[in-house]
Structure formats: structure tokens, C-alpha cells
Design a protein around this motif. Structure first.
Motif, PDB file in Angstrom:
ATOM      1  N   THR A 107       0.841  -1.200   0.000  1.00 24.06           N
ATOM      2  CA  THR A 107       0.000   0.000   0.000  1.00 24.06           C
ATOM      3  C   THR A 107       0.872   1.243   0.000  1.00 24.06           C
ATOM      4  OG1 THR A 107      -0.098   0.182   2.414  1.00 24.06           O
ATOM      5  CG2 THR A 107      -1.739  -1.241   1.339  1.00 24.06           C
ATOM      6  N   LEU A 108       0.263   2.366  -0.344  1.00 18.97           N
ATOM      7  CA  LEU A 108       0.997   3.625  -0.392  1.00 18.97           C
ATOM      8  C   LEU A 108       1.458   4.047   1.008  1.00 18.97           C
ATOM      9  CD1 LEU A 108       2.023   6.016  -2.034  1.00 18.97           C
ATOM     10  CD2 LEU A 108      -0.233   7.086  -1.779  1.00 18.97           C
ATOM     11  N   ASP A 109       0.624   3.833   2.023  1.00 20.58           N
ATOM     12  CA  ASP A 109       1.022   4.190   3.386  1.00 20.58           C
ATOM     13  C   ASP A 109       2.247   3.393   3.827  1.00 20.58           C
ATOM     14  OD1 ASP A 109      -0.976   6.040   3.621  1.00 20.58           O
ATOM     15  OD2 ASP A 109      -2.381   4.690   4.633  1.00 20.58           O
ATOM     16  N   GLU A 110       2.258   2.088   3.514  1.00 23.05           N
ATOM     17  CA  GLU A 110       3.422   1.264   3.849  1.00 23.05           C
ATOM     18  C   GLU A 110       4.659   1.744   3.113  1.00 23.05           C
ATOM     19  OE1 GLU A 110       2.322  -2.645   2.832  1.00 23.05           O
ATOM     20  OE2 GLU A 110       0.933  -2.930   4.515  1.00 23.05           O
ATOM     21  N   ALA A 111       4.483   2.096   1.840  1.00 19.38           N
ATOM     22  CA  ALA A 111       5.624   2.567   1.049  1.00 19.38           C
ATOM     23  C   ALA A 111       6.189   3.854   1.615  1.00 19.38           C
ATOM     24  CB  ALA A 111       5.188   2.760  -0.402  1.00 19.38           C
ATOM     25  N   TRP A 149      13.977   4.441   5.509  1.00 18.61           N
ATOM     26  CA  TRP A 149      15.194   4.273   4.705  1.00 18.61           C
ATOM     27  C   TRP A 149      15.990   5.572   4.687  1.00 18.61           C
ATOM     28  CZ3 TRP A 149      16.850   6.744   0.221  1.00 18.61           C
ATOM     29  CH2 TRP A 149      17.951   6.161  -0.420  1.00 18.61           C
ATOM     30  N   ARG A 150      15.302   6.690   4.423  1.00 15.06           N
ATOM     31  CA  ARG A 150      16.005   7.980   4.358  1.00 15.06           C
ATOM     32  C   ARG A 150      16.578   8.369   5.719  1.00 15.06           C
ATOM     33  NH1 ARG A 150      18.589  11.055   5.408  1.00 15.06           N
ATOM     34  NH2 ARG A 150      18.697  13.278   4.979  1.00 15.06           N
ATOM     35  N   ALA A 151      15.871   8.071   6.804  1.00 13.44           N
ATOM     36  CA  ALA A 151      16.345   8.457   8.132  1.00 13.44           C
ATOM     37  C   ALA A 151      17.498   7.589   8.619  1.00 13.44           C
ATOM     38  CB  ALA A 151      15.189   8.378   9.131  1.00 13.44           C
ATOM     39  N   TRP A 198      15.272  13.755  -1.937  1.00 13.48           N
ATOM     40  CA  TRP A 198      15.083  12.314  -1.899  1.00 13.48           C
ATOM     41  C   TRP A 198      13.614  11.980  -2.120  1.00 13.48           C
ATOM     42  CZ3 TRP A 198      19.277   9.405  -2.222  1.00 13.48           C
ATOM     43  CH2 TRP A 198      20.497   9.937  -1.807  1.00 13.48           C
ATOM     44  N   LEU A 199      13.348  10.783  -2.616  1.00 14.15           N
ATOM     45  CA  LEU A 199      12.008  10.407  -3.044  1.00 14.15           C
ATOM     46  C   LEU A 199      10.940  10.638  -1.970  1.00 14.15           C
ATOM     47  CD1 LEU A 199      10.151   9.255  -5.192  1.00 14.15           C
ATOM     48  CD2 LEU A 199      10.769   6.956  -4.419  1.00 14.15           C
ATOM     49  N   PRO A 200      11.128  10.207  -0.701  1.00 16.11           N
ATOM     50  CA  PRO A 200      10.056  10.447   0.273  1.00 16.11           C
ATOM     51  C   PRO A 200       9.764  11.924   0.488  1.00 16.11           C
ATOM     52  CG  PRO A 200      12.049   9.636   1.358  1.00 16.11           C
ATOM     53  CD  PRO A 200      12.238   9.445  -0.114  1.00 16.11           C
ATOM     54  N   TYR A 260      11.004  -0.511  -0.399  1.00 17.47           N
ATOM     55  CA  TYR A 260      10.158   0.185  -1.377  1.00 17.47           C
ATOM     56  C   TYR A 260      10.969   1.121  -2.270  1.00 17.47           C
ATOM     57  CZ  TYR A 260       5.681  -1.499   0.451  1.00 17.47           C
ATOM     58  OH  TYR A 260       4.608  -2.282   0.800  1.00 17.47           O
ATOM     59  N   LEU A 261      12.228   0.814  -2.503  1.00 18.66           N
ATOM     60  CA  LEU A 261      13.015   1.597  -3.458  1.00 18.66           C
ATOM     61  C   LEU A 261      12.502   1.335  -4.876  1.00 18.66           C
ATOM     62  CD1 LEU A 261      16.627   1.053  -2.070  1.00 18.66           C
ATOM     63  CD2 LEU A 261      15.094   2.978  -1.662  1.00 18.66           C
ATOM     64  N   PRO A 262      12.679   2.295  -5.791  1.00 21.34           N
ATOM     65  CA  PRO A 262      12.185   2.099  -7.159  1.00 21.34           C
ATOM     66  C   PRO A 262      12.857   0.917  -7.849  1.00 21.34           C
ATOM     67  CG  PRO A 262      12.669   4.411  -6.761  1.00 21.34           C
ATOM     68  CD  PRO A 262      13.218   3.655  -5.588  1.00 21.34           C
TER      69      PRO A 262
END
Length: 349
Positions: free
Chosen positions: A37-41, A48-50, A164-166, A210-212
Motif C-alpha cells: 500500500t501507499l502508506d506502507e511505502a 530508509w532515508r532516516a 530524496w524520493l520520500p 520500497y526503493l524504485p
């Protein structure tokens, strides 16, 4: 067989038909609940970023250039460093048949950042750049180098915002759906970035934070390999970049998280005589060794870049002698024109 055994166990307590109907209904529902789901992603990408304060990579790109049906052996060797303190370093060298054909360098020390372009084919450390642009830094770039793509970070690190993506996704209206590719459940997301004509579509891989796994954004990027690096951070390490007219293949050659970088790497190289220097904040240019432009006293927080050795970038004062010949020629031309107009006026009278 397992389903039948489970049903036989329950035959003594529940009607067989009721148990069968319940399993038929509940099993698909459980499968749907496990879909990404989008929320999980978003949560996974934020974690990941943190997990790192800096990233330092080296990479190699096969440019995939083909001319007259014959491949040209052109590769790019790159090094990229980014930190939360806005310190960054990006150096790419393009090589053909073992010979350097061009290179460029971007840097940022947390306040001032810029780009240096070098003479074609020059690889010596003491060769000064032909051009240096500099300005204030933003998050991993500056007002002059935004918009370029770090190929191995395609999708996860995005121009022109240099985010970054997020961080980028927080500001977007996103549509998402679960899809299956090669037996793997992925999350497909689509969104528009400001001033982009085409939408951006990504497949995010739940198995790797959830990386691309693929990106479609006027070109197609596909990841073929992920690896995990200390302290347990996933990142794509191999893939292809399809730009229709040619297809690049790339691979990471080293990845290090959470390390600092030497100060001299985040400072501009020393210019030589004739190097064009541009202040992107003031929108003024001059050549090193010539008088600098007059600074704007109304401009606040003016930048003051320094070389790798710590000395400031300055232009030498003009010490030559002025020639009065152009001024005398101009005055002579004006005098001749005035005399001819006066004579014409007398003839009319």
C-alpha cells in the motif's frame, strides 16, 4: 491436500459446507491485505532515508553510444557524495578508448556551491577549469546545477528540487495500485511534478525498502540488482537507463553511508588566467585576472567562494594603460557629422 485435511478436522464441529465457504471468502481477503500500500511505502521510504546522514558512491556507466551501427566504447566514471549538512561533491569523467574526452565537477560546502567545467581532453590535476559557476546551495545542489541526474540514483534522488524520493512524494498527489511482475508484488505509483509535461510512474519494491525498481519519466530506468550495506541499508547497485536513442548500463563500484568527506573536496578548484567565473546569485560574470564586476550593495548574504586551498576566488585589479585612440576617433566622427549637417543647412538658406 492441506485444505482437505483442515476441512476434515473441522467436520465434527461445523457443517462441512460452512467451513468451505468461510475459507473461500477469507483466503482471498487475507491475500489482499498483504498487498503493498501507499502508506506502507511512505513509511518504509521515510525509515530508509532516516537511516543515513550521508552517502558516498562511485559508479561506472557504459554510455551505449552507437554510430553507424558500430558501438563506441564510451564510459563515464563518477563519484558522488551528499550529506544532510548540504555538503556535496560530484565528479564525472567521460572516457573513450582509455582517453578522457570531458569532465565536470560540482561541489558545495554547506553555504556556497558551484560547478567547474574543464578543457576537453585534459586530465592533469594542475590544469585549471575553463569555467566556474557558483551560488548559494540548496538541498544537494545550487541555483545553477539543479536538474541533472545522478544515473545510479535515478528515481530515489530527483532533480530539479534535489530531494530524496520520500521528501518529493510528500508534496504530490499520488495514485497507486498493487501490481505483480515476475511473480513479485510491487506498488505502482504515478504523479506529476510541477512544470513536467509527462507523469512520473514508478514500481516500488517492498522487498527492498520500497526503493524504485523501475522509473518511467520520459525515459525508462530499470534496476537489476540491489545490495545491502552497513548499517543494513538497501540500495540499487546495477541497472539500465533507456533513453530511446541509446541505452546506458550502470553499476555501483562502491557505496559507503554515514561518513564525512574532506573539506578540500567540497570547495571549488583554483581558477587559472582566463577562467570564466560567474556569480549565479548576482548574475554577473568575469574572467579570472580581469577586473571583477562592481558588487550590488543591496544584495544580502553575498557568496564568497574559496579554492580547495582555502584562498578566496578574486579577480586581479587592472594594471595596464588605457588607450585614448578609440575616444579620439569617436569625437572626430561626431565632429565631421556636425560640420556636414551645418554645411547642408547653409546650402538650404
Amino acid at each position: 491436500m492441506a485444505r482437505l485435511n483442515a476441512l476434515r478436522i473441522r467436520e465434527g464441529s461445523l457443517p462441512y459446507g460452512l467451513v468451505y465457504i468461510g475459507m473461500v471468502v477469507l483466503l482471498p481477503a487475507a491475500a489482499i491485505a498483504e498487498q503493498p500500500t501507499l502508506d506502507e511505502a511512505m513509511s518504509a521510504l521515510e525509515r530508509w532515508r532516516a537511516s543515513f546522514s550521508s552517502i558516498h558512491i562511485t559508479y561506472e556507466i557504459d554510455e551505449g553510444v552507437i554510430e553507424n551501427s558500430v558501438p563506441r566504447p564510451i564510459i563515464t566514471l563518477g563519484e558522488y557524495y551528499w550529506s544532510e549538512a548540504k555538503r556535496f561533491y560530484w565528479h564525472e569523467r567521460v572516457i573513450e578508448n582509455g582517453k578522457l574526452i570531458r569532465q565536470r565537477l560540482d561541489w558545495g560546502d554547506g553555504t556556497t556551491g558551484g560547478r567547474a567545467i574543464y578543457p576537453l581532453g585534459e586530465d592533469q590535476a594542475d590544469v585549471p577549469p575553463t569555467m566556474i559557476d557558483y551560488g548559494r546551495t540548496v538541498a544537494g545542489g545550487y541555483n545553477g546545477v539543479q536538474g541533472r541526474i545522478v544515473t545510479p540514483l535515478d528515481g530515489i534522488w530527483q532533480p530539479p528540487s534535489c530531494g530524496w524520493l520520500p521528501e518529493v512524494l510528500r508534496e504530490q498527489q499520488i495514485t497507486s495500485r498493487a501490481v505483480s511482475r515476475d511473480g513479485v508484488e510491487l506498488l505502482e505509483i504515478t504523479y506529476h511534478k510541477p512544470m513536467d509535461n509527462a507523469p512520473i510512474t514508478m514500481l516500488l519494491d517492498p522487498r527492498h525498502s520500497y526503493l524504485p525498481r523501475s522509473t518511467l519519466w520520459g525515459w525508462e530506468g530499470h534496476v537489476s540488482e540491489y545490495k545491502q550495506f552497513p548499517p543494513g541499508i538497501w540500495i540499487a547497485t546495477m541497472g539500465v537507463f533507456d533513453m530511446q536513442e541509446r541505452k546506458q548500463s550502470w553499476k555501483m563500484t562502491s557505496v559507503v553511508f554515514n561518513e564525512d568527506i574532506a573539506d578540500e573536496k567540497v570547495r571549488p578548484p583554483k581558477p587559472g588566467d582566463g577562467t570564466r567565473i560567474t556569480d549565479m546569485t548576482q548574475r554577473k560574470s568575469w574572467f579570472h585576472g580581469s577586473p571583477p564586476p562592481i558588487p550590488d550593495p543591496t544584495q544580502e548574504n553575498q557568496t564568497s567562494p574559496v579554492h580547495g586551498d582555502g584562498s578566496p576566488i578574486v579577480a586581479r585589479p587592472f594594471t595596464g594603460t588605457w588607450s585614448w585612440l578609440p575616444l579620439w576617433l569617436t569625437l572626430l566622427g561626431i565632429s565631421v557629422l556636425a560640420i556636414s549637417l551645418f554645411i547642408r543647412k547653409l546650402d538650404r538658406t
